[in-house]
Each structure stands twice: as C-alpha cells, then as structure tokens.
Design an enzyme around this catalytic site. Structure first.
Site, PDB file in Angstrom:
ATOM      1  CG  HIS A 123      41.457  35.231  32.314  1.00  0.00           C
ATOM      2  ND1 HIS A 123      40.614  35.933  33.150  1.00  0.00           N
ATOM      3  CD2 HIS A 123      42.710  35.471  32.764  1.00  0.00           C
ATOM      4  CE1 HIS A 123      41.328  36.561  34.065  1.00  0.00           C
ATOM      5  NE2 HIS A 123      42.608  36.306  33.844  1.00  0.00           N
ATOM      6  CG  HIS A 153      41.859  37.086  41.023  1.00  0.00           C
ATOM      7  ND1 HIS A 153      42.650  36.480  41.968  1.00  0.00           N
ATOM      8  CD2 HIS A 153      42.471  36.856  39.833  1.00  0.00           C
ATOM      9  CE1 HIS A 153      43.698  35.926  41.385  1.00  0.00           C
ATOM     10  NE2 HIS A 153      43.614  36.145  40.094  1.00  0.00           N
ATOM     11  CG  ASN A 154      34.791  37.736  39.076  1.00  0.00           C
ATOM     12  OD1 ASN A 154      35.087  38.631  39.865  1.00  0.00           O
ATOM     13  ND2 ASN A 154      34.320  37.996  37.869  1.00  0.00           N
ATOM     14  CG  ASP A 201      47.998  44.235  35.043  1.00  0.00           C
ATOM     15  OD1 ASP A 201      48.882  43.555  34.495  1.00  0.00           O
ATOM     16  OD2 ASP A 201      46.835  43.829  35.211  1.00  0.00           O
ATOM     17  CB  SER A 238      54.200  31.227  41.282  1.00  0.00           C
ATOM     18  OG  SER A 238      54.089  29.837  41.477  1.00  0.00           O
ATOM     19  N   GLY A 292      40.697  47.263  30.153  1.00  0.00           N
ATOM     20  CA  GLY A 292      39.821  46.645  31.133  1.00  0.00           C
ATOM     21  C   GLY A 292      39.943  45.143  31.112  1.00  0.00           C
TER      22      GLY A 292
END
Length: 779
Positions: free
Chosen positions: A52, A98-99, A120, A316, A560
């Site tokens: 990730h 955010h799978n 972002d 958080s 991406g």
C-alpha cells in the site's frame, strides 16, 4: 541513543506475522539499522514496506507508464497529479482505493476513503471541486452484498455532502467475484488556489514541524498493512484498523489549510493518511533529502495510555503535518485554532537524514529516511510468457457456438427459454450493471458549489465549470473540466492487455462525448495476489495495455494507486480473487461549457449517426449479452485500434464545437441496442433505426461491443453543414473509420429494423421502467 527497554523484547516471528513482513525483510531491516529493530520500529517498517505504501510488487511495472506531457505540471511522486487546464488555472486530481476497510466496515470505510482523497487534493493547495467513484459489489441476490452497497453509498454521501464537495459521477458494477471483497475507488479533483504548488518535501533545517487537525486515537492502527493483505473469515476482527471520519473537521481543515497556504508561510505539507504519522514524517523527510525529529508527547491525543507504536501507526482522520516558517509560527497556530483545530509544534526539520521519534524523554525509534521511504524492497516476480491455457481456450470461442436464431428469437443458454430481441433488450436494461444508478446518485449532493453542468447519469462524463469569483474569461464564457472513471473488468479478466487498453480508450471516449479534450489519467489498479503466476501476469499485462493506450492517446499518467490482495477466503480456505479491475480516471478540458452536450436525444427528427473503426473489432465475445443472457464469460475481447480511436474522438469533438451535434453516447456495455435505449430513456423520445448489414447475426448487430463506436444525433437544421464538414474530415480517416446515418429521433418508440425486418419495437416507457427500477427493486 535508541531506547533498549522492554519495547525491544518481543516474539519476532509472531510480530512479523502481525506486520505482514517476511523473515528476509527482518534480516534486511537489521542490516540497514546495524542492529535489531525494537517493536515500534518493526511496526514502522511494516507499514512503510507494505504494498500500500511502497508498491513493492508493482513499482517495476509502474515505471513504464508515460508520465510527462505538455500539460503535466506534477506527475507521480507527490500527493496528487497537477495539470495545466488553461486560463492560468491548474487542476489537481487523483484516485485512491479503500477496499478492505469498506469490506468490514462499509460506512466508515467508504466515508474515510472520500476524506483521504480530498486531503490529497487540498494538501497541494487546491480547493476540492468534485468527487467521482468507481464501485464494485457482489450480485444483489445476496443480502450481504445489498448491505455492503447500502453502507458504502451512505458513507460516501455522508462525507461528501457534509464537507460540501459534489459527487458528480462514477460507475458501479456487480459480479460474484466481489462478494467477499468489494471495491471502493474514489477520485477527486481540485482547482489550485495558490500561486505555487504546495509540495511535500521538508525544507530548511530548524523549521518547526506543525501538527494540525483532529486528535490522534487508536482507530486505524496498522491500516496500511491490513490493506496489503487478503481478506478472510477473521477479517472482521480487524475493525479497529478502520478509521473513523468527521467531515465537519475536514471542512474546517480544508478552509484553514488553504488560507495558510495562500500566505506562503507553509513550506511543505503532507496529509496523515495511510501509515499515519510514520508515513507523513518519513516521506516529508525523504522528499526533502533531510530528516525530521518528532516528540510524541506533543501530539494531541484522544486517549492517555497510547504507546509509541499506536501514535505512529494510527490512521485517525483529518490530520496534517506541515513544515512552516519559524517567524510565522504563532500567526499560523492562531489561524488554525480559529477554525477549531489542534495546532501543535511536535518537532523540527533536522539535517541528519533520519526519522527520530521520542517519547517521555527517550528515543523510541531512529531510522534512516532512505530505509523507510526511498530504498524500500522490491519483490521480483517471473512473468509468464504465454497467456494461461484456460484463457487461450476461451479465446477460441466463436459466435457459431450459440444457438441459431429462428423467427427473430434465440434460445438462452442460461434458462433454456426462447426470447425475442425486444425481450432481450429489456432483460439487459434490467441488469444492475447496466441499469440506471439513480438510486445511488439521488443520495449524493451533485449540485453543491453550483458548478456541476450535467447531473450524474445524464452525460457520458461529469463536467465541472471552472470559475474564479464568478468571472468569465475575455470571451464571456466559462471553461470546464470533464472527468470519467471506467473499467470493463470482464474484458480485463478475459484479456488483461486488451481490456486495459479498452479501459483507457473508453474513459477518453466518454470525455470526448461531452465535447472535452482528454488530457491525462490517474489509475487505480485493483488486482488479486501478485504472488500467483496468473495474478502477476494479469497486473503486468494490464500495465502494458495502459501504457500503450496512454502513449497513443497522449494522455499521460499523473499518479494513482495500487490495491493488491483483493481476494477472499472462505471457511474452507478456498480463495476467490476479484476480477482484475484497473480503473481509469480520465480528465479533459473544454473551452466553453455552453458547447458541451449530454447523451439523450434533443429534437424529434434529428438524424442519428454512428462513427466507428473498421479496423477495430466489434464482437459479442466477452459481451454483457453473452454473460447476462447466456451465462457465458468467454471469448476474446475486441481489439481497439488506437489510431482510429483518436480519429473518431477528434471528429466528434470538432463537430460538437461547431454545434453540429446535439447529443452523443458511446457504445459500450450491451452494445448498440442498449446505447440506443439509454438515449431514448434520457430524452423520453424514441428512435427509428434501419440497419443494413447483410452477413452478421442479428444478436451481433444489436449487442456486440467494441469498435470504438459513438452514437450521436445531428440537428436537422445543421445536417448539410455537418455533411460538408464530414466530407472534409473524412480525408483524414482513410479507410478505417466509418461515419454513417442509421436513423432519426422519433416520438414514443424504439424501432430497430434490418432490411425491412423488425428486430425491436418497444415503447420508451417500457424501456424506462426496466432501466430505472432494477436496483431499487432489489431492496
């Protein structure tokens, strides 16, 4: 010196499992540190060396993407890409996934996916102006999938609506492969409001490091590592790894940060997203070729008993890390506090290229920035040279294997019943993957900020008006930016290379269909485990296809996300991988939004035309018709001839700019029959279509996909001007591109004939009922 207290006493093998690291990783960490890591440091390496954060499986493939172009100002490597959209305006955009969080906590997983991508965008100095999403769920005949859909849509709408950013479009697809692992990809766009782009690299030794935003809690600890592992029956135990968002704090953070950025007193900025404080501090230091020291005692905490590990790995939400000018520190702190935000100095920029973390007067972590962020390990995989045998066998399929057509009826291999073409069209329109997504769109505020030109679903791409202080340009017109997210995962499953080329081509085609020029892409590569031969071959082939298409269409990649290990295990340890899903987020520009067009017909008697490529194939292989009507996922997806694709799109855009074309819609899922139906439904008008092909099967004519085809209508009053223009432009096409008239807009019915033989006769209200109610009827 590094603290060698009980933090350094731990079960290495068990901890490596928790951090998703290998024994080889551990040995490499020891080598880089010159000692054994303590438990906190191991956690930091776990998140920073995850797929990730460091793309350890995909980085060699991503290196082949084209990333430069005349409009590209910032490419991969920063928080988001930046392109020049003219009129001294710069567009910032990116897509993220955010799978896994959405699989186990759909509301918060999806909501924080929106919050993360918005950060972002505004971290670069841009005001968020739009959100799109690409969603994948299992089929809606299972209550668990309905529950996931409800939760995800509710989370997206809650966060986006509260923060005041319009959700302007997207796509949703349903397939059993996503039942255990839904996909939630969110794309955001922003318009730069600062003179300079705000970058992430730390600057000026001695500068204060300012923590801004929400407090730090225990939510989301280890979220990056969780996102880089497969889902299984125990994944619900990972709910603490899912963050909890507060869109109202995010709204304050947006306004406060943009105000601060405009002063020029913020030297660099990084949001605390994946891997939280660890990633933001390490990347900020590495990107600036400097170091950072952090005192955790100064971090605003939600709880009193947090360990260094929890501080550093917490995800958080609504938190930012800034490097600011020391002489402006107090002014900035007061400015942030005025917005109700925490603003604490927690460290400083140092010359030594290390991330040094202290707590309670002891150093709890001390790691070279290069070890965490720059020189991360790469997993080398062998790429199989030939497609898997099972795919080669599927590629041999031809339409001759389907039942013969008799009296305009065909036997469905799915239920062994015969259906007319009219009945098949209605069936396809009720397929949730094709049907109207209005049940979803109605929950999103698409009009906030008052710059959305088309409502979601009305046009092939979203279109946002670009304006500053309500001032038009010197020609008394507003420019705009179009955006589309696309991927036909069935095509990618059957041929990752062709399917990924088609995803780029379709996203560009959708942008062109509203009249905008495609400029650049962001992509979200959703794949299963790269540790299997087929999984890595799919990923590699898809990247090759994206690269080829982007080069040909002159749409570079500005950044991406890669999301791997999208697969689920059941109680018997059987693995179900998702269909490979490389989602393409395309953006384009249009000089005058008043010239943009939508998909539905406009006037009775307007002429209906189609443009397409003779060289590109159109076929019912790999089609929605084949899957939904015959229960077959087989055949090789049609080939896209990219040069013809460019010609088709260029001709369409030029015709739109000259006001010759009243509406346009690409031919994709469901083929020509579904595209015609959608144009009728959106306009509440009919169409009379005359097909002339002699040697093709009727179902091929109606339901084939591919061929770079675009359906458009020409205003009757402009027909001669259009024909004159067509005669001039056709000299550029050569023999490979065709443009032909196939009918006209009528009042109430969709009539399709083939050589005076009626294939379809349906009332528009019949089409509309099937199309509009399919998804809502599942609840």
């Amino acid at each position: 010196m590094i603290d060698s207290s009980s933090n350094n006493t731990y079960d290495v093998n068990e901890s490596l499992k928790v951090e998703n690291l290998t024994r080889d990783d551990y040995e490499e960490i020891c080598k880089r540190l010159g000692r054994k890591p303590n438990r906190t440091e191991l956690g930091m390496f776990g998140v920073m060396w995850s797929e990730h954060c460091c793309y350890r499986n995909s980085k060699p493939l991503l290196a082949n993407f084209p990333t430069t172009g005349k409009n590209v100002l910032v490419g991969p490597g920063e928080n988001a890409g930046v392109i020049d959209v003219g009129n001294d305006q710069k567009l910032v955009f990116k897509i993220e996934s955010h799978n896994h969080p959405s699989a186990i906590e759909p509301f918060q997983g999806a909501a924080t996916g929106v919050g993360g991508i918005l950060r972002d965008i505004f971290t670069m100095g841009a005001r968020p102006i739009a959100v799109l999403n690409s969603l994948r769920f299992g089929n809606l005949d299972k209550l668990s999938n309905i529950s996931l859909l409800r939760g995800v849509v509710s989370g997206i709408s809650h966060y986006g609506n509260c923060v005041g950013v319009p959700t302007v479009g997207g796509e949703i697809d349903f397939d059993d492969s996503y039942s255990g692992n839904p996909l939630v990809n969110v794309m955001a766009l922003g318009l730069l409001e600062t003179d300079e782009i705000v970058c992430s690299g730390a600057k000026e030794v001695g500068s204060p490091v300012l923590y801004v935003g929400n407090t730090t809690g225990k939510d989301g600890v280890g979220g990056a590592s969780f996102a880089s592992s497969e889902l299984n029956t125990n994944s619900l135990d990972n709910r603490p790894a899912v963050q909890v968002g507060d869109p109202f704090i995010e709204k304050s953070l947006i306004e406060a940060c943009l105000d601060a950025f405009k002063t020029g007193d913020v030297l660099s900025a990084q949001d605390m997203g994946a891997a939280g404080l660890t990633c933001s501090s390490a990347e900020m230091a590495a990107n600036g070729s400097l170091g950072i020291s952090i005192n955790l005692d100064l971090v605003p905490a939600r709880e009193n008993d947090m360990s260094a590990y929890q501080y550093l790995l917490s995800e958080s939400q609504e938190r930012m890390l800034l490097v600011v000018k020391e002489e402006k520190l107090n002014t900035l702190i007061n400015q942030f506090k005025k917005w109700g935000l925490f603003a604490n100095v927690i460290g400083e920029v140092i010359s030594r290229k290390e991330v040094i973390i202290s707590q309670k007067n002891q150093i709890v972590a001390q790691i070279p920035t290069s070890a965490l962020s720059d020189e991360t390990p790469i997993n080398i995989h062998n790429i199989i040279k030939e497609p898997p045998i099972h795919l080669l066998e599927k590629w041999e399929w031809t339409e001759e294997e389907l039942p013969a057509i008799s009296e305009n009826k065909i036997l469905s291999l799915k239920d062994q019943q015969k259906y007319s073409f009219s009945e098949i069209i209605l069936k396809l329109l009720s397929n949730p993957s094709i049907a109207s997504k209005s049940w979803v769109y109605r929950q999103y505020d698409s009009q906030v900020q008052s710059n959305t030109v088309f409502k979601p679903g009305d046009a092939d791409a979203a279109l946002i008006r670009l304006r500053r202080q309500d001032e038009k340009n010197k020609n008394n017109e507003f420019s705009g930016v179009a955006a589309s997210v696309d991927c036909n995962s069935r095509w990618v499953l059957l041929d990752p290379y062709r399917g990924s080329i088609a995803a780029v081509a379709e996203s560009a085609r959708n942008v062109s269909c509203v009249g905008a020029q495609p400029i650049a892409i962001t992509n979200n590569l959703n794949f299963s485990s790269p540790e299997t031969e087929i999984g890595y071959w799919q990923l590699s082939s898809a990247c090759d296809g994206i690269s080829k298409a982007c080069i040909a269409l002159e749409t570079p990649v500005t950044g991406g996300n890669v999301s791997l290990y999208n697969e689920s295990k059941n109680q018997n340890n059987q693995v179900t991988p998702i269909n490979p899903t490389p989602v393409i987020g395309m953006v384009g520009t249009i000089k005058n939004v008043d010239k943009a067009i939508s998909s539905g017909w406009k006037n009775i008697n307007d002429q209906i035309w189609i443009i397409g490529s003779n060289a590109s194939e159109s076929s019912i292989a790999a089609s929605s018709y084949l899957e939904y009507f015959h229960d077959l996922v087989t055949g090789r997806p049609p080939k896209i001839h990219l040069q013809d694709e460019k010609y088709c799109q260029s001709f369409l855009r030029d015709s739109i700019q000259k006001n010759y074309i009243a509406s346009s819609h690409d031919v994709s899922d469901g083929g020509l029959a579904v595209a015609l139906s959608e144009c009728c439904i959106l306009s509440s008008k009919g169409a009379y279509i005359q097909l002339e092909e002699k040697n093709a099967r009727q179902d091929n004519l109606l339901f084939s996909e591919g061929g770079s085809r675009i359906l458009f209508s020409v205003n009757k009053k402009e027909e001669q001007n259009f024909l004159n223009f067509l005669e001039i432009k056709s000299k550029d096409f050569g023999r490979n591109v065709y443009v032909k008239k196939i009918g006209f807009v009528s009042e109430h019915n969709l009539d399709i004939t083939l050589q005076d033989q009626t294939l379809c006769n349906l009332r528009v209200d019949e089409l509309t009922e099937k199309f509009n109610n399919s998804i809502s009827n599942c609840f």
